[in-house]
Design an enzyme around this catalytic site. Sequence first.
Site, PDB file in Angstrom:
ATOM      1  N   GLU A  46      -3.592   2.008  -7.411  1.00 36.27           N
ATOM      2  CA  GLU A  46      -4.110   3.402  -6.446  1.00 36.27           C
ATOM      3  C   GLU A  46      -3.183   4.262  -6.337  1.00 36.27           C
ATOM      4  O   GLU A  46      -2.179   4.591  -5.694  1.00 36.27           O
ATOM      5  CB  GLU A  46      -4.314   2.853  -4.776  1.00 36.27           C
ATOM      6  CG  GLU A  46      -5.134   3.655  -3.980  1.00 36.27           C
ATOM      7  CD  GLU A  46      -5.346   3.169  -2.449  1.00 36.27           C
ATOM      8  OE1 GLU A  46      -6.142   3.451  -1.916  1.00 36.27           O
ATOM      9  OE2 GLU A  46      -4.368   2.412  -1.995  1.00 36.27           O
ATOM     10  N   HIS A  64       1.060  -1.298  -0.056  1.00 36.46           N
ATOM     11  CA  HIS A  64       0.109   0.097   0.053  1.00 36.46           C
ATOM     12  C   HIS A  64       0.899   1.299  -0.075  1.00 36.46           C
ATOM     13  O   HIS A  64       2.068   1.193   0.647  1.00 36.46           O
ATOM     14  CB  HIS A  64      -1.049   0.143   1.375  1.00 36.46           C
ATOM     15  CG  HIS A  64      -1.982   1.010   1.130  1.00 36.46           C
ATOM     16  ND1 HIS A  64      -1.746   2.255   1.630  1.00 36.46           N
ATOM     17  CD2 HIS A  64      -3.285   0.828   0.935  1.00 36.46           C
ATOM     18  CE1 HIS A  64      -2.903   3.010   1.435  1.00 36.46           C
ATOM     19  NE2 HIS A  64      -3.935   2.018   0.916  1.00 36.46           N
TER      20      HIS A  64
END
Length: 263
Positions: free
Chosen positions: A169, A97
Amino acid sequence: MGDVRKIYIVGNWKMNFTPGEASLYLHKLSKKVTPGKDIQIIVAPSMISLQTLSLQVNRREFKLAAQNINGRDFGAFTGEVSAAQLRGIVDYALVGHSERRYLFYEHDKITREKVAAALRNRIVPILCIGETLNERENGETDMVIRDQLIGGLSEVVKEDMDKVIVAYEPVWAISSNKDAKLATPDEVEDAVRQVRKHVAEVYGEKVAEALPVLYGGSINNSNAGTYLRIEGVDGLLMGGASLIADEFSSIVDIAKEVRDERD
């Protein structure tokens, strides 16, 4: 019309909720969210809540994900939690992430170790990739996607690629970023196309086509349908919206509508 692809709705709770609050919130979600055919709903609570929620969750409705794992199974790594310790508790794990990459300086070597650790412990890694605003403005988006993607997958053999999910993302579109802006559908579609192109170069077209690719970045119930209808997008990875039960439920309902359109 052939097989309908599964849609993944992933809620990353980040560093929110105490274990008690997480338990109450999951109970609330279970009352509001109605699962649908070919819709996989995944929630990623903080590490301290996973054990409790694993005993509470109805796995036919929700699956649990870890927000992070260590790349080693056991050892002298104070404060870390391994995939081996989470085996049987979670079904998925977020890996790479942007907050791990850019706040905690995790590079691709760490990411690929975590992907490999997840797979050997029968946990599906959700490999997160994405460029910063500076990288996009400098025309480096494709290079960053390629490097993070191939770097994270470099220890994965072709036979295990059906156990991997990729989430695009872009850092500049994440709502927790004070300068965040929404990615356009064209920007997302182009990035997802690049993901599949680079996977195809290593693993072949068939693997690239089958790979689930999610999008994350300031998702809410106003734009979820737009992103889910982008060609090549198989689901959403959301942060803030997953902390609001009504919004989470609404996004799941939108996913069901999109799924029915594909039927």
